[in-house]
Design an enzyme around this catalytic site. Structure first.
Site: not given
Length: 345
Positions: A311, A169
């Site tokens: 991430e 994310e």
């Protein structure tokens, strides 16, 4: 609503026998043996394989981040980092390239219009959520649309040949949302769920905690997972929830990243408890609260690298370990194959 059945464990004894007959002392490959067993059960085979491993990153902005109330970095960094992903310059790009993992970026609700790009999947629900200090972050309709979009993306990825998917994310302010979700799902005080995020100072963490408590006081603790997501979540977190549920329903191996992705998983698990049968928890994030999340779920993380970037970087780091677990099942000789004497008792 997607229905997820618990993993069929009827192959457990046969899988364990195969693992134990490899040329090694029983249990000597540690967690690799556990992953091999889980992979075999998920795939319902004595020969589990990992095909086209993929990381999907969902990006979205948060209304509370517009004025820097809970975040040391400006909201614009979300869009700037998406461009960094698309240029190949972020940590997750480096890891995926090194480890030969496919990477897909999804605009779930970034406060920016991106030009079309081969790596970018535009599923924008809105230009960021509302500020949950004043109103719910999103409507129930938006929440459902986000979850459906996440599910559709996973369906597409699976159709391309992927059977093992990790999630990441990006969203300035999303650790605050994850802290609120954690508090709602675990019952822990918000202070135990709130950490530094992208690098808040001690004073900023204290302010963040006060504001999140104000949000809880305003809305209360919703009784169902969808309302928790709609009230305090982000579009990227709701999409992650739908994506995780769909991946499990398709019988994929689901690699969970850190704090924010685990918050989405907690929502998914509240909706469909069997979802965790399909999950591998890649690492224990250094973000405050993640260890308590894992304890609440009664699961063990695979790696401990003191990472807290997000991430999907933790999920990426776990992929080669998962691949090695499948590889030893396929290629390691048994005692009989190698004509090596097994234990006599």
């Amino acid at each position: 609503m997607i229905h997820i059945s618990p993993v069929d464990r009827s192959l457990s004894a046969a899988l364990q026998e195969k693992i134990d007959q490899k040329t090694k002392p029983p249990g000597s490959l540690g967690r690799l043996e556990e992953i091999a067993l889980q992979a075999g059960l998920i795939q319902q085979t004595l020969k589990p394989v990992i095909t086209k491993p993929t990381i999907a990153i969902f990006a979205g902005d948060h209304g509370i981040a517009e004025k820097g109330l809970v975040n040391p970095y400006p909201q614009a960094v979300t869009a700037q980092m998406v461009y960094n992903f698309l240029r190949g310059g972020a940590a997750i790009n480096v890891l995926c390239k090194q480890l030969q993992i496919e990477l897909i970026i999804v605009d779930a609700g970034v406060n920016h219009d991106f030009p079309s790009h081969a790596m970018l999947n535009d599923r924008k629900i809105a230009y960021g959520t509302h500020n949950y200090l004043h109103e719910p972050a999103m409507s129930h309709d938006q929440c459902r649309k986000a979850m459906e979009a996440g599910a559709e993306i996973v369906q597409y990825i699976q159709q391309q040949g992927c059977n093992t998917i990790g999630f990441g994310e990006m969203g300035i302010g999303n650790t605050a949302s994850a802290s609120l979700l954690m508090s709602c799902f675990t019952g822990l005080p918000i202070a135990e769920c709130t950490g530094a995020g992208t690098g808040s100072t001690h004073q900023q963490i204290l302010q963040k905690t006060v504001l999140l408590q104000e949000a809880l006081n305003r809305h209360g603790i919703p009784t169902d997972a969808e309302t928790v997501l709609a009230t305090f979540g982000g579009f990227e977190i709701a999409m992650l929830c739908g994506a995780i549920l769909q991946a499990a329903a398709l019988g994929m191996m689901v690699v969970i990243d850190g704090f924010i992705v685990t918050a989405a998983l907690m929502a998914a698990q509240r909706m469909q408890p069997a979802v965790t049968d399909y999950c591998i928890f890649s690492h224990c994030s250094h973000e405050k609260g993640h260890r308590l999340m894992l304890e609440h779920l009664q699961v063990n993380a695979l790696l401990q690298l003191d990472m807290r970037l997000g991430e999907g970087t933790g999920a990426a780091m776990a992929m080669p370990v998962i691949q090695c677990a499948a590889a030893f099942m396929e290629h390691m000789a048994s005692f009989a194959d190698a004509q090596v004497s097994n234990r006599t008792s």
